[in-house]
Design a protein around this motif. Sequence first.
Motif, PDB file in Angstrom:
ATOM      1  N   ILE A 290       0.853  -1.286   0.033  1.00  0.00           N
ATOM      2  CA  ILE A 290       0.043   0.002   0.296  1.00  0.00           C
ATOM      3  C   ILE A 290       1.053   1.277  -0.197  1.00  0.00           C
ATOM      4  CG2 ILE A 290      -1.801   1.217   1.186  1.00  0.00           C
ATOM      5  CD1 ILE A 290      -2.639  -1.398   2.563  1.00  0.00           C
ATOM      6  N   LYS A 291       0.876   1.913  -0.884  1.00  0.00           N
ATOM      7  CA  LYS A 291       1.676   3.319  -1.317  1.00  0.00           C
ATOM      8  C   LYS A 291       1.020   4.451  -1.464  1.00  0.00           C
ATOM      9  CE  LYS A 291       5.825   4.065  -3.933  1.00  0.00           C
ATOM     10  NZ  LYS A 291       6.561   3.589  -5.238  1.00  0.00           N
ATOM     11  N   ALA A 292       1.352   5.329  -0.805  1.00  0.00           N
ATOM     12  CA  ALA A 292       0.720   6.762  -1.330  1.00  0.00           C
ATOM     13  C   ALA A 292       1.172   7.246  -2.376  1.00  0.00           C
ATOM     14  CB  ALA A 292       1.234   7.644   0.201  1.00  0.00           C
ATOM     15  N   THR A 293       0.269   7.883  -3.255  1.00  0.00           N
ATOM     16  CA  THR A 293       0.572   8.368  -4.463  1.00  0.00           C
ATOM     17  C   THR A 293       0.388  10.131  -4.218  1.00  0.00           C
ATOM     18  OG1 THR A 293      -1.773   8.614  -4.948  1.00  0.00           O
ATOM     19  CG2 THR A 293      -0.367   6.562  -5.795  1.00  0.00           C
ATOM     20  N   GLU A 294      -0.014  10.276  -2.941  1.00  0.00           N
ATOM     21  CA  GLU A 294      -0.001  11.600  -2.528  1.00  0.00           C
ATOM     22  C   GLU A 294       0.225  11.668  -1.213  1.00  0.00           C
ATOM     23  OE1 GLU A 294      -4.021  13.295  -5.147  1.00  0.00           O
ATOM     24  OE2 GLU A 294      -4.005  13.092  -3.033  1.00  0.00           O
ATOM     25  N   HIS A 295       0.647  12.768  -0.699  1.00  0.00           N
ATOM     26  CA  HIS A 295       0.876  12.867   0.988  1.00  0.00           C
ATOM     27  C   HIS A 295      -0.551  12.449   1.568  1.00  0.00           C
ATOM     28  CE1 HIS A 295       1.709  13.930   5.341  1.00  0.00           C
ATOM     29  NE2 HIS A 295       0.305  14.750   5.086  1.00  0.00           N
ATOM     30  N   SER A 296      -0.452  11.373   2.494  1.00  0.00           N
ATOM     31  CA  SER A 296      -1.781  11.036   3.055  1.00  0.00           C
ATOM     32  C   SER A 296      -1.882  11.235   4.592  1.00  0.00           C
ATOM     33  CB  SER A 296      -1.963   9.504   2.077  1.00  0.00           C
ATOM     34  OG  SER A 296      -2.078   9.399   1.028  1.00  0.00           O
ATOM     35  N   GLU A 297      -3.169  11.057   5.055  1.00  0.00           N
ATOM     36  CA  GLU A 297      -3.469  11.175   6.511  1.00  0.00           C
ATOM     37  C   GLU A 297      -4.361   9.911   6.720  1.00  0.00           C
ATOM     38  OE1 GLU A 297      -4.355  15.364   7.473  1.00  0.00           O
ATOM     39  OE2 GLU A 297      -2.322  15.873   6.777  1.00  0.00           O
ATOM     40  N   LEU A 298      -4.313   9.290   7.573  1.00  0.00           N
ATOM     41  CA  LEU A 298      -5.239   8.048   7.707  1.00  0.00           C
ATOM     42  C   LEU A 298      -5.766   7.912   9.507  1.00  0.00           C
ATOM     43  CD1 LEU A 298      -2.574   7.132   5.815  1.00  0.00           C
ATOM     44  CD2 LEU A 298      -4.551   5.477   5.503  1.00  0.00           C
ATOM     45  N   LEU A 299      -6.699   7.422   9.683  1.00  0.00           N
ATOM     46  CA  LEU A 299      -6.871   7.000  11.065  1.00  0.00           C
ATOM     47  C   LEU A 299      -7.099   5.442  10.865  1.00  0.00           C
ATOM     48  CD1 LEU A 299     -10.033   9.227  11.805  1.00  0.00           C
ATOM     49  CD2 LEU A 299      -7.521   9.405  12.590  1.00  0.00           C
ATOM     50  N   GLY A 300      -6.212   4.719  11.699  1.00  0.00           N
ATOM     51  CA  GLY A 300      -6.313   3.188  11.792  1.00  0.00           C
ATOM     52  C   GLY A 300      -6.638   2.751  13.076  1.00  0.00           C
ATOM     53  N   ILE A 301      -7.491   1.409  12.936  1.00  0.00           N
ATOM     54  CA  ILE A 301      -7.791   0.645  13.958  1.00  0.00           C
ATOM     55  C   ILE A 301      -6.991  -0.606  14.121  1.00  0.00           C
ATOM     56  CG2 ILE A 301     -10.001  -0.395  12.864  1.00  0.00           C
ATOM     57  CD1 ILE A 301     -11.245  -0.008  15.727  1.00  0.00           C
ATOM     58  N   SER A 302      -6.369  -0.812  15.398  1.00  0.00           N
ATOM     59  CA  SER A 302      -5.505  -1.943  15.500  1.00  0.00           C
ATOM     60  C   SER A 302      -6.424  -3.171  15.655  1.00  0.00           C
ATOM     61  CB  SER A 302      -4.423  -1.924  16.490  1.00  0.00           C
ATOM     62  OG  SER A 302      -5.259  -1.785  17.866  1.00  0.00           O
ATOM     63  N   ARG A 303      -5.856  -4.343  15.759  1.00  0.00           N
ATOM     64  CA  ARG A 303      -6.662  -5.646  15.960  1.00  0.00           C
ATOM     65  C   ARG A 303      -7.246  -5.619  17.290  1.00  0.00           C
ATOM     66  NH1 ARG A 303      -7.692 -10.959  13.883  1.00  0.00           N
ATOM     67  NH2 ARG A 303      -9.356 -11.376  15.261  1.00  0.00           N
ATOM     68  N   ALA A 304      -6.330  -5.377  18.255  1.00  0.00           N
ATOM     69  CA  ALA A 304      -6.869  -5.410  19.424  1.00  0.00           C
ATOM     70  C   ALA A 304      -7.975  -4.296  19.671  1.00  0.00           C
ATOM     71  CB  ALA A 304      -5.444  -5.008  20.526  1.00  0.00           C
ATOM     72  N   ASN A 305      -7.698  -3.156  19.291  1.00  0.00           N
ATOM     73  CA  ASN A 305      -8.704  -1.948  19.399  1.00  0.00           C
ATOM     74  C   ASN A 305     -10.159  -2.484  18.754  1.00  0.00           C
ATOM     75  OD1 ASN A 305      -7.383  -0.529  21.261  1.00  0.00           O
ATOM     76  ND2 ASN A 305      -6.886   1.001  19.887  1.00  0.00           N
TER      77      ASN A 305
END
Length: 197
Positions: free
Chosen positions: A100-115
């Motif tokens: 998974i590669k950014a083609t633009e500067h990217s901002e994300l929110l991630g949820i971990s498996r534990a959460n």
Amino acid sequence: MNFKESHQLILDNVSRFIDLTELEKQKYISLLTEINVKKKGFLMQAGEVAKYEYFITKGCLKVYTLDENGAPHISMFAIEDYWTGDLSSFMTREPSRYFIKATEHSELLGISRANYDLLFQEIPKFEKFYRTLYQKSLISYIRRSNHGISLTAEERYVNFKKKYPQIVHRITQKDLAGYLGITPEFMSKIISKINRM
């Protein structure tokens, strides 16, 4: 995008499928991790175990595999208000085949498996949200597979432009060719032909 805007974007996405109380919204946001990826940077590489499911608040990313000749085969592009990741690796904890590669500067929110697991325990209605999300993703994947078999490359290109007008101008012609399963040279011919019509 500031934290408040990115949090509102994901809450708006969730609210399309389930209703949350203010307390549930705060709990959900507390389980998310903010992640930034520079243009051309990797969010994940093949061989790694997916640590998060991602929601894009800003930017554009591509998800792809490499064949034995090193040629990329792009399975999806993800922009603002999209979810991405490798669900199989995330759920099984086995190494991913995807980059998974950014083609633009990217901002994300991630949820971990534990959460993610904790979320289902604390706010069970999220099971409906993620089930709906995965069903829509599966339907999209099946349709794309059927189009790959039944449509010409030109028809696939026209369909992509109609379905994703907000993406088509944010990706390179080479990446679009990788998504459609054709060479960049053939992609150029298709675009030239359509522009002459």
